[in-house]
Design an enzyme around this catalytic site. Sequence first.
Site, short mmCIF file in Angstrom:
data_model
loop_
_atom_site.label_atom_id
_atom_site.label_comp_id
_atom_site.label_asym_id
_atom_site.label_seq_id
_atom_site.Cartn_x
_atom_site.Cartn_y
_atom_site.Cartn_z
CD GLN A 98 4.11 -5.24 3.00
OE1 GLN A 98 5.00 -4.39 3.02
NE2 GLN A 98 2.85 -4.95 3.26
N GLY A 122 -16.91 2.08 25.54
CA GLY A 122 -17.12 2.77 24.27
C GLY A 122 -16.55 1.90 23.18
NE ARG A 128 8.42 0.58 0.17
CZ ARG A 128 9.28 1.58 0.19
NH1 ARG A 128 10.03 1.82 -0.85
NH2 ARG A 128 9.41 2.31 1.27
N PRO A 160 8.14 -3.81 10.92
CG PRO A 160 7.28 -5.40 12.38
CD PRO A 160 7.26 -3.94 12.08
CD GLN A 161 3.70 -4.17 9.68
OE1 GLN A 161 4.78 -3.62 9.92
NE2 GLN A 161 2.58 -3.80 10.28
CD GLU A 209 -11.39 3.56 12.59
OE1 GLU A 209 -10.43 3.34 11.87
OE2 GLU A 209 -12.24 4.45 12.37
CG MET A 210 -8.15 6.05 17.96
SD MET A 210 -6.37 5.94 17.93
CE MET A 210 -5.95 6.99 19.30
CB CYS A 211 -11.60 1.86 21.79
SG CYS A 211 -11.64 1.80 23.54
CB CYS A 271 -0.99 0.00 1.14
SG CYS A 271 -0.26 -0.37 2.70
#
Lengths: 277, 428
Positions: B120, B189, B52, B115-116, B192-194, B50
């Site tokens: 890849q 709650g 490069r 590290p991903q 999204e962050m949570c 996503c």
Amino acid sequence: MISLLYSPLLILALLLYALGMLMGFGEIYRASKTTSRLENWLITGGFILHLLAFVLRFRESQALPVTNLHESLSCFALFLAGAYIWISRTARVSILGAFINPLTTVVMLWAVLITQPVSPHPPVLKSFWLPVHVIFSFAGNAMLAMTCGLGIMYLIQEHLIKTKRISRLFKRLPSLNKLDQLSYSCLSIGFPLLTLGIITGSIWASLAWGSYWSWDPKETWSLITWFLYAALLHGRINSAWRGKKAAILSIIGFGAIMFTFLGVNLLLSGLHAYAVR
Amino acid sequence: MNIVTLGVNHKSAPVEIRECLAFAEGAIPAALQQLRQQVGLQESMILSTCNRVEIYGTCDDEDETREKLIAFITSFHDLPAARFADNLYYFTNREAVQHIFRVASSLDSMVVGEPQILGQLKEAFALAVDQQTTGLILNKFMHRAFSVAKAVRTKTKIASNAVSVSFAAVELAKKIFDDLGDKTVMLVGAGEMCELAARHFITQGVKQVLVTNRTYQRARQLAEEFNGHAIEFDDFHNQLDRVDILLSSTGSPTYIINPRHLIPALKKRKNQPIFLIDIAVPRDIDPATNDMDGIFLYDVDDLQEVVAENIDQRKHEADRAEALVDHEVDKFIAWIESLQVTPTIKALRRMAEEISQQELKKTLAGLPELTSKEQKKLEAMTRAIVNKILHHPISCIKEQAENGNQLPVEIIRQLYNLNQASEDLEQE
């Protein structure tokens, strides 16, 4: 011949302890396996030389060498180094060295500065109970010194987390939980040893002076120390005194130990007065 | 023979361009074949993530290859070259090697040290190997890139600090609890962050997840995702004693957790610590709770600060990593150069001549009765043997190298241990 070797061995051991202590400080700044390994080897090397000196002294005086301040300090440093080697290797908390080795080094330095020749023993010290009492007491004190070191580490780490200071030290110090658990383990070993030290001391007192307990200042202060640690252990088991509270009490407890060991001897007079000669 | 890299990354191109140029995994095999046929790359591979899109290859003429590569992309993605030409970068030889080593070591990533990218890159390489579009150069090159990446990870602390808010929360939790395996996390709650932070905790081994939300339905949905339990919002204060780590991100305008809620919880927990993470803005948890013994509160700003500090440290480590990469680039370029035919032929001749001279000297020493004429004849004979033995291998590697096949050169170098011989020569 023996007495010729004794002092150089002690000085060499002190040197290794001091170098180990410096390595421990270095580890806070920059942790590496080499520093940590070197620190452990230095302290272990110091311990072996120290033990050798202790054995030589033992052979020369024909009794456990704990009959004056120099010998007592040296013996205490020996137990401190031994306890540190054991704990740091089994629990893999090498940074403990930065908090324990300074104490070992200072006690050892003091011992070296007041080195005394072997002198004839007073009759009261010629007893089977002397080594038993001394070994239990010093081993207990050394383990409780570990709980104090771990308590200090706990308070620092807790402060760093609370105040959000994610510093080098924060990264080097273990988690709060690990420090708390380890401190509890050391207390669980140190307290029974201290108790046995007091019991064997009182048996010896009854044989030497005819009474189990004579409220001599050292005895009184040992009892105060014992009560402090008993309260801490009881609190930990029953009312979940943990974390900060336990850490503070373990530091206070060790303060009491040091006062019982040195303060009483140096400031108050009593039946244990031979130990300050 | 040249190594080339053409591509775009998060720094050179906005996401709209990157997504147009990306290769779907299923399309890569066809693309690799086209790179060989249309562009004329001797070896090739495609890395498409996503952040490069890059094509690596080997070719004879680097300028011509650049034009052909752009034409290939234009036709493959059906996109006018003018739309992306400004965003492209094209590296050759030393620069290309350095670029790929930096990519593998995650020095070129958006989050340096993540590290991903190495995974890849390994996948992209495996795909090219499957398609048989790699050969001696790319195989050696990629394996070297992987080992450089590994060296960077082990010799520097580039990846040792958390650089996202949720990882920072996990790092802090570990400094409180040590092992997270038996810990319980509560989400207050369902933001999204949570959710993201909760996922990080789960990957770190947290087993039990409790979820509460003003809308119970949503809490249940999320709890199911995490294999956890939903709790009624009105009841969550009574459950605080079960919680080791609490993540809060409600839209409440006032504090929903105060010291008075935590006092009974701590008592029931026998003072076991609680780690509170307040991701909500405005905040959900009263800052006064941080003054309580056994309570550790971090809000979003605190976590950001931890992250910022870690990023600073990473930058410092990245400098060390760059030095390491540079050193490896030098070594690799030296290897590539060694593959050129002339140095190999020279080294081979030199080795053979040295051996023959040594042996000749020994033989002559044992035959003092020989006249100088006879000696010269022997010398001529050894030279002829050397030349005749070397004639065929030398013409073979020359011929193959002209056709772009470097394999015989490498084989000769390995068989006669010429790399070592060249190193010895350099040291001399």
